[in-house]
Write a protein that holds these residues in place. Structure first.
Motif, short mmCIF file in Angstrom:
data_model
loop_
_atom_site.label_atom_id
_atom_site.label_comp_id
_atom_site.label_asym_id
_atom_site.label_seq_id
_atom_site.Cartn_x
_atom_site.Cartn_y
_atom_site.Cartn_z
N LEU A 162 40.40 20.59 5.82
CA LEU A 162 40.45 20.67 4.36
C LEU A 162 39.50 19.68 3.70
CD1 LEU A 162 44.16 21.28 3.33
CD2 LEU A 162 42.16 22.45 2.42
N LYS A 163 39.30 18.55 4.33
CA LYS A 163 38.34 17.59 3.78
C LYS A 163 36.91 18.13 3.89
CE LYS A 163 41.04 13.35 4.22
NZ LYS A 163 41.15 11.99 4.77
N SER A 164 36.65 18.89 4.95
CA SER A 164 35.32 19.48 5.14
C SER A 164 35.11 20.72 4.29
CB SER A 164 35.11 19.84 6.62
OG SER A 164 35.19 18.71 7.44
N HIS A 165 36.22 21.43 4.00
CA HIS A 165 36.15 22.68 3.22
C HIS A 165 37.21 22.64 2.13
CE1 HIS A 165 34.66 23.62 7.33
NE2 HIS A 165 33.76 24.33 6.68
N PRO A 166 37.02 21.83 1.09
CA PRO A 166 38.02 21.72 0.02
C PRO A 166 38.21 23.04 -0.74
CG PRO A 166 35.97 20.64 -0.61
CD PRO A 166 35.83 21.00 0.84
N PHE A 167 39.30 23.11 -1.47
CA PHE A 167 39.58 24.30 -2.26
C PHE A 167 38.48 24.55 -3.27
CE2 PHE A 167 43.94 22.90 -1.05
CZ PHE A 167 44.28 24.01 -0.29
N ASP A 168 38.02 25.79 -3.35
CA ASP A 168 36.95 26.19 -4.26
C ASP A 168 37.54 26.41 -5.65
OD1 ASP A 168 34.96 27.46 -5.70
OD2 ASP A 168 34.37 28.81 -4.08
N LEU A 169 37.17 25.55 -6.59
CA LEU A 169 37.78 25.59 -7.92
C LEU A 169 37.32 26.76 -8.77
CD1 LEU A 169 37.85 21.81 -8.91
CD2 LEU A 169 39.42 23.13 -7.49
N TYR A 171 38.02 29.62 -7.98
CA TYR A 171 39.18 30.50 -7.87
C TYR A 171 40.38 29.76 -8.46
CZ TYR A 171 36.19 33.14 -4.71
OH TYR A 171 35.15 33.86 -4.18
N ARG A 172 40.71 30.08 -9.67
CA ARG A 172 41.75 29.35 -10.40
C ARG A 172 43.15 29.59 -9.84
NH1 ARG A 172 45.01 30.28 -14.90
NH2 ARG A 172 44.27 32.43 -15.02
N LEU A 173 43.37 30.81 -9.29
CA LEU A 173 44.70 31.19 -8.84
C LEU A 173 44.80 31.39 -7.33
CD1 LEU A 173 45.32 33.92 -11.57
CD2 LEU A 173 46.23 31.59 -11.56
N SER A 174 43.69 31.63 -6.66
CA SER A 174 43.73 32.04 -5.25
C SER A 174 42.84 31.19 -4.35
CB SER A 174 43.33 33.51 -5.14
OG SER A 174 44.10 34.32 -6.00
N ALA A 175 42.60 29.95 -4.72
CA ALA A 175 41.76 29.11 -3.88
C ALA A 175 42.39 28.85 -2.52
CB ALA A 175 41.48 27.78 -4.59
N ASP A 176 43.72 28.90 -2.44
CA ASP A 176 44.38 28.73 -1.15
C ASP A 176 44.07 29.91 -0.23
OD1 ASP A 176 45.85 30.42 -2.81
OD2 ASP A 176 47.79 29.55 -2.31
N TYR A 177 44.10 31.12 -0.78
CA TYR A 177 43.74 32.29 0.03
C TYR A 177 42.27 32.24 0.43
CZ TYR A 177 42.70 37.06 1.47
OH TYR A 177 42.26 38.15 2.18
N ASN A 178 41.41 31.80 -0.49
CA ASN A 178 39.99 31.68 -0.17
C ASN A 178 39.77 30.74 1.02
OD1 ASN A 178 37.02 32.01 -0.89
ND2 ASN A 178 37.25 29.81 -1.13
N PHE A 179 40.51 29.64 1.03
CA PHE A 179 40.40 28.70 2.15
C PHE A 179 40.85 29.35 3.45
CE2 PHE A 179 42.53 25.82 5.06
CZ PHE A 179 41.51 24.92 5.36
N VAL A 180 42.01 29.99 3.44
CA VAL A 180 42.55 30.61 4.66
C VAL A 180 41.66 31.76 5.13
CG1 VAL A 180 44.53 31.82 5.67
CG2 VAL A 180 44.90 29.92 4.09
N TYR A 181 41.19 32.55 4.18
CA TYR A 181 40.30 33.68 4.50
C TYR A 181 39.04 33.19 5.22
CZ TYR A 181 37.19 37.71 3.65
OH TYR A 181 36.32 38.76 3.81
N ASN A 182 38.40 32.16 4.69
CA ASN A 182 37.18 31.64 5.29
C ASN A 182 37.45 30.91 6.60
OD1 ASN A 182 34.77 32.25 3.50
ND2 ASN A 182 36.21 31.44 2.00
N LEU A 183 38.61 30.27 6.71
CA LEU A 183 39.02 29.64 7.97
C LEU A 183 39.09 30.70 9.07
CD1 LEU A 183 40.29 26.87 9.15
CD2 LEU A 183 42.46 28.06 8.87
#
Length: 271
Positions: A162-169, A171-183
């Motif tokens: 998460l430190k290497s790939h922080p939440f992308d701001l 995406y106001r509502l779904s940045a958590d999904y964006n992180f998991v999707y790219n992971l």
């Protein structure tokens, strides 16, 4: 073999009615070593008073606490701030108002063997709707290209990842999904453990009241938001939600709630 440090982050803003419940849930966890980070968005109610009142209880139980209170750009900006302060191997985001399933939840999750290459561990959720508590089972990792396998309250994420790939701001509502999707797309390992992890409010939460906007963001993440198939699908959802809003406006809330309760019991009886 020594246990790994686990970090729990709670982000909040004007959560005076709910923050104590969440803090107590973390305080009651039997797992050690544990650290707790609270990121407040400069609340104007009694949230900070409650936080500072309960802080000594964590120190008494050997749980390190860090408190930050400053303006932020939304929930995921606050979550990124929490990650920057995290010293643990794994981090869980437990929103204000949400709680762990029981006092031994973290202990039970990490009693399982977790291979070193795993970057995300997740499980099941109990969701408090207006008419019932509904079980939301976590999905297998392979569903990730289509949907979030679990809510972030029921996830433990590798802190370094998460430190290497922080939440992308963006995406106001779904940045958590964006992180998991790219992971998942990067080929990183995700592990589903069939155990209840969190008990979450599912009536007034951001995702619950912005369903169409969430779907649009998730489609953008998957790169399908410009396809005809998706446009037809989202149009159908907009019509569906529009009809529901009309029904909820015309029919007394108590009657609708009773109908939902009866329908839930009917579905459970059929299982």
């Amino acid at each position: 073999m020594s246990k790994e440090l686990i970090t729990v982050v709670t982000v909040c803003f004007n959560a005076g009615q709910t923050i104590a419940k969440t803090m107590q849930s973390v305080l009651n966890q039997t797992y050690r070593p544990l650290e707790y980070i609270l990121v407040d968005g400069k609340s104007t109610d009694n949230t900070l008073n409650i936080i500072y009142e309960l802080e000594p209880l964590f120190q008494e139980k050997g749980i390190a606490v860090r408190i930050v209170s400053e303006k932020d750009k939304g929930i995921f900006d606050a979550m990124n701030k929490g990650v920057k302060l995290a010293n643990g191997r794994w981090v869980n985001f437990m929103n204000a108002g949400d709680v762990f399933y029981n006092d031994k939840t973290i202990d039970f999750v990490f009693s399982h063997e977790i291979p070193m290459e795993v970057k995300l561990v997740y499980g099941d959720t109990l969701r408090q709707k207006s008419y019932a508590v509904v079980a939301a089972k976590g999905n297998i990792p392979e569903v990730t290209p289509k949907l979030m396998p679990a809510c972030h309250q029921s996830m433990f994420t590798d802190v370094d990842e998460l430190k290497s790939h922080p939440f992308d701001l963006s995406y106001r509502l779904s940045a958590d999904y964006n992180f998991v999707y790219n992971l998942y797309k990067r080929g990183e390992k995700m592990l589903y453990i069939p155990v209840n992890i969190s008990f979450c409010e599912a009536v007034y939460g951001v995702s619950s009241v912005n369903k169409i906007a969430v779907k649009k963001e998730c489609a953008r993440i998957r790169g399908v938001d410009h396809t005809l198939t998706w446009k037809i699908k989202i149009l159908g959802k907009q019509v569906e939600y529009g009809i529901k809003q009309i029904i909820e406006y015309l029919i007394p809330a108590s009657f609708l709630k009773e109908m939902k309760i009866r329908n839930r019991k009917r579905l459970e009886h059929r299982k």
